[in-house]
Scaffold this motif. Structure first.
Motif, PDB file in Angstrom:
ATOM      1  N   GLY A 213       1.206  -1.182  -0.057  1.00  0.00           N
ATOM      2  CA  GLY A 213      -0.057  -0.005   0.180  1.00  0.00           C
ATOM      3  C   GLY A 213       1.373   1.737  -0.312  1.00  0.00           C
ATOM      4  N   PHE A 214       0.544   2.154  -1.119  1.00  0.00           N
ATOM      5  CA  PHE A 214       1.263   3.339  -0.717  1.00  0.00           C
ATOM      6  C   PHE A 214       0.635   5.028  -1.304  1.00  0.00           C
ATOM      7  CE2 PHE A 214       0.581   1.984  -5.241  1.00  0.00           C
ATOM      8  CZ  PHE A 214      -0.098   2.836  -5.579  1.00  0.00           C
ATOM      9  N   THR A 215      -0.911   4.354   0.238  1.00  0.00           N
ATOM     10  CA  THR A 215      -1.616   5.838   0.307  1.00  0.00           C
ATOM     11  C   THR A 215      -1.778   5.533   1.711  1.00  0.00           C
ATOM     12  OG1 THR A 215      -3.791   4.699  -1.023  1.00  0.00           O
ATOM     13  CG2 THR A 215      -2.714   5.638  -2.216  1.00  0.00           C
ATOM     14  N   ASN A 216      -1.578   6.981   2.027  1.00  0.00           N
ATOM     15  CA  ASN A 216      -2.014   6.714   3.329  1.00  0.00           C
ATOM     16  C   ASN A 216      -3.686   6.501   3.961  1.00  0.00           C
ATOM     17  OD1 ASN A 216      -2.450   7.843   6.443  1.00  0.00           O
ATOM     18  ND2 ASN A 216      -3.023  10.359   5.730  1.00  0.00           N
ATOM     19  N   ILE A 217      -3.876   5.579   4.766  1.00  0.00           N
ATOM     20  CA  ILE A 217      -4.744   5.487   4.763  1.00  0.00           C
ATOM     21  C   ILE A 217      -6.480   6.010   6.019  1.00  0.00           C
ATOM     22  CG2 ILE A 217      -4.522   2.925   4.120  1.00  0.00           C
ATOM     23  CD1 ILE A 217      -4.835   2.306   7.026  1.00  0.00           C
ATOM     24  N   ASN A 222      -2.876  14.587  10.922  1.00  0.00           N
ATOM     25  CA  ASN A 222      -1.349  14.632  11.816  1.00  0.00           C
ATOM     26  C   ASN A 222      -0.598  12.867  11.696  1.00  0.00           C
ATOM     27  OD1 ASN A 222      -2.365  17.110  12.521  1.00  0.00           O
ATOM     28  ND2 ASN A 222      -3.077  16.712  13.902  1.00  0.00           N
ATOM     29  N   ARG A 223      -1.658  12.115  10.849  1.00  0.00           N
ATOM     30  CA  ARG A 223      -1.117  11.003  10.895  1.00  0.00           C
ATOM     31  C   ARG A 223      -1.024  10.298   9.537  1.00  0.00           C
ATOM     32  NH1 ARG A 223      -5.451   8.310  13.256  1.00  0.00           N
ATOM     33  NH2 ARG A 223      -4.092   6.216  13.417  1.00  0.00           N
ATOM     34  N   ASP A 224      -0.077   9.417   9.035  1.00  0.00           N
ATOM     35  CA  ASP A 224       0.443   8.861   8.318  1.00  0.00           C
ATOM     36  C   ASP A 224       0.272   7.263   8.468  1.00  0.00           C
ATOM     37  OD1 ASP A 224       0.775   7.864   6.365  1.00  0.00           O
ATOM     38  OD2 ASP A 224       1.388   9.454   5.050  1.00  0.00           O
ATOM     39  N   VAL A 225      -0.803   6.341   8.079  1.00  0.00           N
ATOM     40  CA  VAL A 225      -0.472   5.068   8.284  1.00  0.00           C
ATOM     41  C   VAL A 225      -0.922   4.200   6.939  1.00  0.00           C
ATOM     42  CG1 VAL A 225      -1.433   3.251   9.519  1.00  0.00           C
ATOM     43  CG2 VAL A 225      -1.391   5.579  10.347  1.00  0.00           C
ATOM     44  N   ARG A 226       0.454   3.537   6.639  1.00  0.00           N
ATOM     45  CA  ARG A 226      -0.052   1.985   5.795  1.00  0.00           C
ATOM     46  C   ARG A 226      -0.165   1.271   5.587  1.00  0.00           C
ATOM     47  NH1 ARG A 226       3.115   5.871   0.740  1.00  0.00           N
ATOM     48  NH2 ARG A 226       2.681   8.202   2.270  1.00  0.00           N
ATOM     49  N   ASN A 227      -0.859   0.440   5.007  1.00  0.00           N
ATOM     50  CA  ASN A 227      -0.797  -0.901   5.314  1.00  0.00           C
ATOM     51  C   ASN A 227      -0.711  -2.288   3.406  1.00  0.00           C
ATOM     52  OD1 ASN A 227      -3.274  -0.389   4.044  1.00  0.00           O
ATOM     53  ND2 ASN A 227      -4.855  -1.402   4.658  1.00  0.00           N
ATOM     54  N   HIS A 228       0.087  -3.236   4.500  1.00  0.00           N
ATOM     55  CA  HIS A 228       0.040  -4.182   3.255  1.00  0.00           C
ATOM     56  C   HIS A 228       0.492  -5.135   3.490  1.00  0.00           C
ATOM     57  CE1 HIS A 228       3.146  -0.448   2.501  1.00  0.00           C
ATOM     58  NE2 HIS A 228       3.294  -0.289   4.206  1.00  0.00           N
ATOM     59  N   TYR A 229       0.064  -6.127   3.265  1.00  0.00           N
ATOM     60  CA  TYR A 229      -0.215  -7.897   3.066  1.00  0.00           C
ATOM     61  C   TYR A 229       0.715  -8.381   2.207  1.00  0.00           C
ATOM     62  CZ  TYR A 229      -3.797  -7.991  -0.362  1.00  0.00           C
ATOM     63  OH  TYR A 229      -4.108  -7.917  -1.383  1.00  0.00           O
ATOM     64  N   LEU A 230       1.426 -10.292   2.881  1.00  0.00           N
ATOM     65  CA  LEU A 230       1.492 -11.294   1.426  1.00  0.00           C
ATOM     66  C   LEU A 230       0.333 -11.908   1.168  1.00  0.00           C
ATOM     67  CD1 LEU A 230       4.630 -12.209   2.715  1.00  0.00           C
ATOM     68  CD2 LEU A 230       4.430 -11.571   0.834  1.00  0.00           C
ATOM     69  N   ALA A 231      -0.353 -12.497   0.230  1.00  0.00           N
ATOM     70  CA  ALA A 231      -1.482 -13.646   0.461  1.00  0.00           C
ATOM     71  C   ALA A 231      -0.434 -14.733   0.232  1.00  0.00           C
ATOM     72  CB  ALA A 231      -1.816 -12.818  -0.787  1.00  0.00           C
ATOM     73  N   LEU A 232      -1.272 -15.770  -0.079  1.00  0.00           N
ATOM     74  CA  LEU A 232      -1.642 -16.933  -0.473  1.00  0.00           C
ATOM     75  C   LEU A 232      -1.892 -16.883  -1.335  1.00  0.00           C
ATOM     76  CD1 LEU A 232       0.961 -19.654  -0.804  1.00  0.00           C
ATOM     77  CD2 LEU A 232      -0.539 -20.283   1.289  1.00  0.00           C
TER      78      LEU A 232
END
Length: 238
Positions: A213-217, A222-232
């Motif tokens: 993920g490359f956008t702030n969710i 005042n906060r910047d959070v990005r989420n990522h995942y690995l999928a099988l």
């Protein structure tokens, strides 16, 4: 005179028909070349366990969390070894972090001192409708097997967002944070795997993808959070 021309025309027609039959018979006996691929559209079902994490700029990642993705997948084959690949899935992206003074969580923590920063251990539970747009590069099929690499864009649209929060003064479960989570999330997909024929029209798919993920969710300025995942990834094309 008329009968003479009629006789000549009938001889020409007969000759053309005989030659056509011989040509068709000879063409039918030419061995067919092996088919490299089936062009067109392929539709299937997919299910993927995921391992997710979040990266806050104003805090730190605090471990991984399991999630799940399921839905439809489709490949548009436009060349022997190339496909445009997409899907329509429901995907849960979970992750853990430690962050200071997340606005909505702290507003619910009635025991917290509003003038002193408070660190919260958070667990994100965010569900999206995903519509990826990717390109697959495939090897030539050999003995019913072929392998692929995949690259493209992840498009995610928010369905729901909840959060668990723990601090020295509070323990909050399943707090709804949809109003504080952005509707659209973009990411980069890279992965690979294989397709294995089960029958003439059915194949099993297995692979691994990384969704970065490359956008702030969060909508909090005042906060910047990005989420990522690995999928099988597991799936079946029909």
């Amino acid at each position: 005179m008329f009968n003479k021309y009629k006789h000549i025309s009938m001889k020409k027609i007969s000759t053309i028909l005989i030659l056509s039959l011989f040509s068709f018979s000879a063409f039918a006996q030419i061995p067919k070349l092996p088919q490299l691929t089936s062009y067109g559209f392929r539709l299937g079902l997919t299910a993927s366990p995921t391992i997710g994490w979040v990266k806050p700029e104003q805090g730190k990642s605090d471990g991984i969390a399991l999630g799940f993705s399921y839905g439809l997948m489709g490949d548009f084959n436009f060349a022997p070894n190339y496909s445009f690949s997409t899907a329509l899935t429901i995907t849960t992206m979970n992750g853990k972090s430690t962050e200071v003074d997340p606005t909505y969580i702290k507003s619910l923590d009635l025991a917290a001192n509003k003038s002193i920063p408070v660190a919260y251990d958070l667990k994100y539970k965010v569900q999206y409708l995903e519509l990826p747009l990717t390109i697959k590069l495939k090897t030539v099929k050999d003995n019913g097997r072929r392998y692929y690499g995949q690259f493209g864009l992840s498009n995610s649209f928010l369905l729901s967002a909840k959060q668990d929060a723990v601090s020295s003064t509070a323990q909050l479960d399943n707090v709804k944070i949809s109003d504080y989570t952005k509707f659209y999330r973009a990411g980069l997909i890279i992965g690979g795997g294989g397709e294995f024929d089960i029958s003439a029209n059915t194949s099993f798919v297995a692979g691994l993808t990384f969704n970065n993920g490359f956008t702030n969710i969060t909508t909090d300025k005042n906060r910047d959070v990005r989420n990522h995942y690995l999928a099988l990834n597991f799936g079946v094309f029909f």
